[in-house]
Design a protein around this motif. Structure first.
Motif, short mmCIF file in Angstrom:
data_model
loop_
_atom_site.label_atom_id
_atom_site.label_comp_id
_atom_site.label_asym_id
_atom_site.label_seq_id
_atom_site.Cartn_x
_atom_site.Cartn_y
_atom_site.Cartn_z
N LEU A 81 0.83 -1.21 0.00
CA LEU A 81 0.00 0.00 0.00
C LEU A 81 0.86 1.25 0.00
O LEU A 81 0.66 2.16 -0.82
N PHE A 82 1.82 1.33 0.91
CA PHE A 82 2.63 2.53 1.04
C PHE A 82 3.50 2.78 -0.19
O PHE A 82 3.81 3.93 -0.51
N SER A 83 3.91 1.73 -0.86
CA SER A 83 4.81 1.91 -2.00
C SER A 83 4.07 2.01 -3.32
O SER A 83 4.71 2.09 -4.38
N SER A 84 2.73 2.00 -3.28
CA SER A 84 1.98 2.08 -4.53
C SER A 84 1.90 3.52 -5.03
O SER A 84 1.91 4.47 -4.26
N ILE A 95 7.70 8.29 3.50
CA ILE A 95 7.78 6.84 3.61
C ILE A 95 7.35 6.17 2.31
O ILE A 95 8.01 5.26 1.80
N SER A 96 6.22 6.65 1.75
CA SER A 96 5.70 6.05 0.52
C SER A 96 6.68 6.20 -0.64
O SER A 96 6.97 5.23 -1.35
N THR A 97 7.19 7.40 -0.83
CA THR A 97 8.11 7.62 -1.94
C THR A 97 9.43 6.89 -1.73
O THR A 97 10.01 6.36 -2.68
N SER A 98 9.89 6.82 -0.48
CA SER A 98 11.13 6.08 -0.20
C SER A 98 10.96 4.60 -0.51
O SER A 98 11.86 3.96 -1.06
N LEU A 99 9.80 4.02 -0.18
CA LEU A 99 9.55 2.62 -0.49
C LEU A 99 9.49 2.39 -2.00
O LEU A 99 9.98 1.37 -2.50
N CYS A 100 8.89 3.36 -2.71
CA CYS A 100 8.86 3.25 -4.17
C CYS A 100 10.28 3.22 -4.73
O CYS A 100 10.60 2.40 -5.61
N ILE A 101 11.13 4.09 -4.22
CA ILE A 101 12.51 4.13 -4.69
C ILE A 101 13.24 2.84 -4.33
O ILE A 101 13.96 2.25 -5.15
N ALA A 102 13.03 2.38 -3.09
CA ALA A 102 13.73 1.17 -2.64
C ALA A 102 13.32 -0.05 -3.45
O ALA A 102 14.14 -0.94 -3.73
N ARG A 103 12.05 -0.12 -3.84
CA ARG A 103 11.58 -1.29 -4.58
C ARG A 103 12.02 -1.26 -6.04
O ARG A 103 12.30 -2.30 -6.64
N ASN A 104 12.05 -0.09 -6.64
CA ASN A 104 12.27 -0.01 -8.09
C ASN A 104 13.71 0.30 -8.48
O ASN A 104 14.11 0.00 -9.61
N THR A 105 14.48 0.91 -7.58
CA THR A 105 15.85 1.28 -7.96
C THR A 105 16.72 0.08 -8.32
O THR A 105 17.43 0.12 -9.34
N PRO A 106 16.72 -1.02 -7.54
CA PRO A 106 17.56 -2.16 -7.94
C PRO A 106 17.20 -2.69 -9.32
O PRO A 106 18.10 -3.01 -10.11
#
Length: 726
Positions: free
Chosen positions: A23-26, A91-102
């Motif tokens: 939810l937070f990373s969507s 938090i949401s944007t950081s999770l988006c970055i953490a999930r997609n950057t790798p």
């Protein structure tokens, strides 16, 4: 059964955590948070922030004022829910970055050279040709051409399979425009940095000290030096934004931080001494330039640092930015003279300081508190067609019922060009009664010519701060004072003077051959003067205090409507002549010569009569007129320590770079499959090569089509009619 339930409990925690992370990373969750922040920012722009509760009550009413206060809409940017939304957005944007950057970084390093040759035929943009060279030579040539064009290239040689399903050959894989995906990382990182900078420079750190560090908001009054330490923030406070007022010749070292329910005091590592305040104005009266020449006194080392602070040109010292916010009165001294506006009032003089202690005044039965509110040295008003102040009207042409509204009021609006003029200093003050109710007054120091040739003193009054001032216009005599008006009003209240004035009028206006006419004039003049003056004799016939309103009421009751206009004109003419005699009698009593019966005297009389009539409705027994003042100006500085400022600047830079990369950089990939043609083996001399090229772009445009056509010609020698681009 119990084992199954236990297992369900074991796996429920990770599932909930995984769902929360999803939810937070969507993207939808982040967009929803941004939408709420945008709506809150719009509300914060429309509704003035950190205003007193009374201002909201006056503008929106009690219900909405309380609602704004409860929802913290009057201080949105420091509201707990706004800061919480910012935190969730981080938090949401950081999770988006953490999930997609790798995945993005891996994709940037991958050439996808293992793609099947057969899959290239499925691409929309592809081309085939036979090259007169061997596959390895073609692969090296094409690779070098692509590298020279800015592409990153990888060559892969494939061996054919023994069963003949896969032919031997070379795969040329190339990519360009990888900055497009880096733009995604940059843009999302920018949002995180901007939000973190906002949290750092917002009210969060200050509020945290009230939650966890024993600090509390101050809600009382008094001197700053007497405020207790629990309401003061340390010099080492990492972030704050407050205001400090410094008068000319004075110093200040404590800033005021406005909170929703009070204030906090912020100690500064230096004190600000205001040497000189400079202000310049436009012709409209608006300030064109205001600046402060200051000396910063370091409280630790004693160093003195001179500086000049202007709007948009702040000073900086020990990590604290000092901005020129506005200017105010720094405690100007004023001398006031009370002009009687009621029969029982007496003149007196007082001295005070703007913003200083109040003065208790007792005049007749009224006990009032005089509050010194404001001194304005420059007042620019519009005088087109009477302008902002308006001009007096001839009593013989005015509607008697609405005479007060036509003169004791705000100006009529006009679409004609403005005629701006500085009309000099004014004093603003409040008179508060015993019940605590206050009215605000603004009186101008010098008489003003409003356009009809008769200078007048402007006495302004309003009931509420949001209302415009309404002005009583008192004529200035030949000495430029209000003494002539006061004398005439005093004489009008004296029965003997009224009787003498009536006899003088009758002697001048009556015909000696018709004694009955003299008696009729005497009766009419006595009745008119008694009504206008508001004497006891007239109270049986009029409920108003006096003036033209009393005469209008008398005529409505006692004169038929068909005869009212003619009778009114006669009565006004009689009263005007009698009042001229009252005016001259008042001058004779002061040892002055009588006024001649000319246009200038008539203009003065007309305005004096209007002022006397309207003075019956003046809500104070006296009008405080300024006779002298000593101006002391003050600067209002905004002082801020903003460590998040550079973080926000970095975020803005990344946002610009990221948006530019995502909008203007196209990610392209190219594959060229080279295999021997006609059964020749790879690497044989004099062999031919079958080439298949496929082109992929993340956003198809006219430029991408043009680039594909160029690559076909350059790499595969197709479209030879097109000129080759180096």
């Amino acid at each position: 059964m119990s084992v199954s339930t236990h297992g369900l409990r074991v796996h429920r925690g990770p599932q909930v955590l995984r769902a929360a992370v999803e939810l937070f990373s969507s993207m939808r969750f982040a967009i929803a948070l941004l939408t709420v922040i945008c709506i809150a920012s719009i509300i914060g722009t429309v509704i003035k922030q950190h205003e007193p509760i009374n201002n909201y009550i006056n503008q929106f009413g009690p219900f909405w004022a309380e609602f704004f206060r409860a929802a913290r809409l009057d201080s949105i940017y420091s509201a707990w829910w706004f800061l919480l939304i910012l935190l969730f957005l981080v938090i949401s944007t950081s999770l988006c970055i953490a999930r997609n950057t790798p995945r993005i970084l891996v994709d940037l390093k991958t050439f996808k050279e293992d793609i099947r040759a057969q899959s290239l035929k499925a691409f929309g943009q592809r081309a085939e040709n036979t090259l007169a060279e061997t596959p390895d030579a073609a692969a090296n040539r094409i690779g070098q051409l692509l590298v020279s064009g800015g592409w990153k290239v990888k060559l892969q040689q494939r061996e054919g399979s023994g069963d003949g399903k896969a032919a031997p050959g070379w795969m040329v894989a190339a990519r360009a425009g990888g900055a497009h995906k880096l733009g995604y990382i940059a843009a999302h990182s920018a949002i995180v940095l901007v939000c973190i900078g906002g949290l750092l420079d917002g009210d969060l750190v200050v509020r945290a000290q009230t939650w966890f560090n024993g600090k509390s908001v101050f809600t009382g009054g008094g001197m700053i030096a007497d405020v207790a330490p629990e309401h003061r923030l340390s010099v080492n406070n990492p972030t704050f934004r407050g205001n400090i007022l410094v008068p000319e010749g004075g110093q200040g070292s404590v800033a005021i931080l406005n909170q929703a329910d009070g204030v906090l005091l912020q100690e500064l590592p230096f004190s600000i001494e205001l040497k000189k305040f400079i202000v310049d104005y436009y012709s409209t009266g608006m300030p064109k330039l205001f600046a402060s020449e200051v000396v910063l006194h370091d409280r630790e080392t004693g160093a003195q640092v001179p500086a000049r602070i202007e709007v948009n040109h702040p000073a900086s010292y020990k990590g604290v930015e000092i901005y020129q916010s506005s200017f105010d009165d720094g405690g100007s001294k004023v001398k006031l003279k009370a002009v009687p506006m009621a029969a029982a009032a007496k003149p007196f003089e007082v001295e005070g300081v703007i913003g200083g202690p109040n003065t208790e005044i007792t005049n007749g039965k009224d006990k009032l508190t005089l509050e010194y509110a404001a001194l304005r040295v420059i007042n620019v008003e519009n005088f087109a067609d009477g302008g902002a102040m308006g001009s007096g009207a001839d009593v013989r042409k005015v509607d008697l019922r609405h005479s007060l509204e036509s003169r004791l009021g705000a100006a009529n609006k006009t679409n004609k060009p403005k005629v701006l003029r500085n009309i000099g200093p004014s004093i603003g003050y409040k008179l508060r009664d015993a019940a605590g109710q206050a009215r605000e007054y603004q009186n101008y120091m010098v008489p003003v010519d409003t356009g009809d040739g008769q200078p007048v003193f402007l006495l302004g009054m309003r009931e509420k701060p949001e209302d415009p001032f309404r002005y009583l216009r008192v004529p200035a005599d030949e000495q430029g004072s209000m003494d002539g008006f006061v004398r005439m009003r005093t004489a009008l209240g004296d029965p003997d003077t009224r009787a003498r004035a009536i006899e003088r009028y009758v002697a001048k206006a009556s015909d000696p051959k018709r004694p009955e006419m003299a008696e009729q004039l005497r009766v009419s003049a006595t009745r008119a003067l008694a009504l206008f003056s508001g004497s006891e004799r007239a109270r049986a016939d009029a409920t108003t205090a006096g003036g033209w309103q009393a005469i209008a009421e008398f005529m409505e009751v006692n004169v038929p409507e068909a005869e009212r206009e003619r009778a009114g004109a006669v009565l006004v003419r009689i009263l005007n002549d009698v009042l001229f005699e009252v005016l001259n009698l008042s001058r004779e009593g002061a040892g002055l010569a009588a006024l001649p019966s000319d246009d200038k005297s008539q203009a003065y009389l007309t305005q004096a009569v209007l002022a006397i009539s309207d003075a019956h409705f003046y809500p104070a027994p006296v009008a405080m007129m300024m006779t002298d003042f000593t101006q002391v100006q003050a600067s209002v500085f905004q002082v801020a320590r903003a460590p998040g400022k550079n973080v926000v600047y970095l975020g803005c830079l990344l946002l610009i770079v990221g948006i530019f990369a995502m909008l203007y950089v196209r990610e392209r990939r190219l594959w060229v499959w080279l295999t021997p043609d006609g059964g020749a083996s790879a690497g044989s001399e004099g062999g031919a090569t079958a080439a298949t090229m496929a082109f992929s772009v993340n956003r198809k445009t006219i430029d991408s089509d043009r680039e594909f056509e160029h690559l076909k010609h350059k790499l595969l020698a197709l479209n030879k009619a097109e000129p080759e681009t180096p």
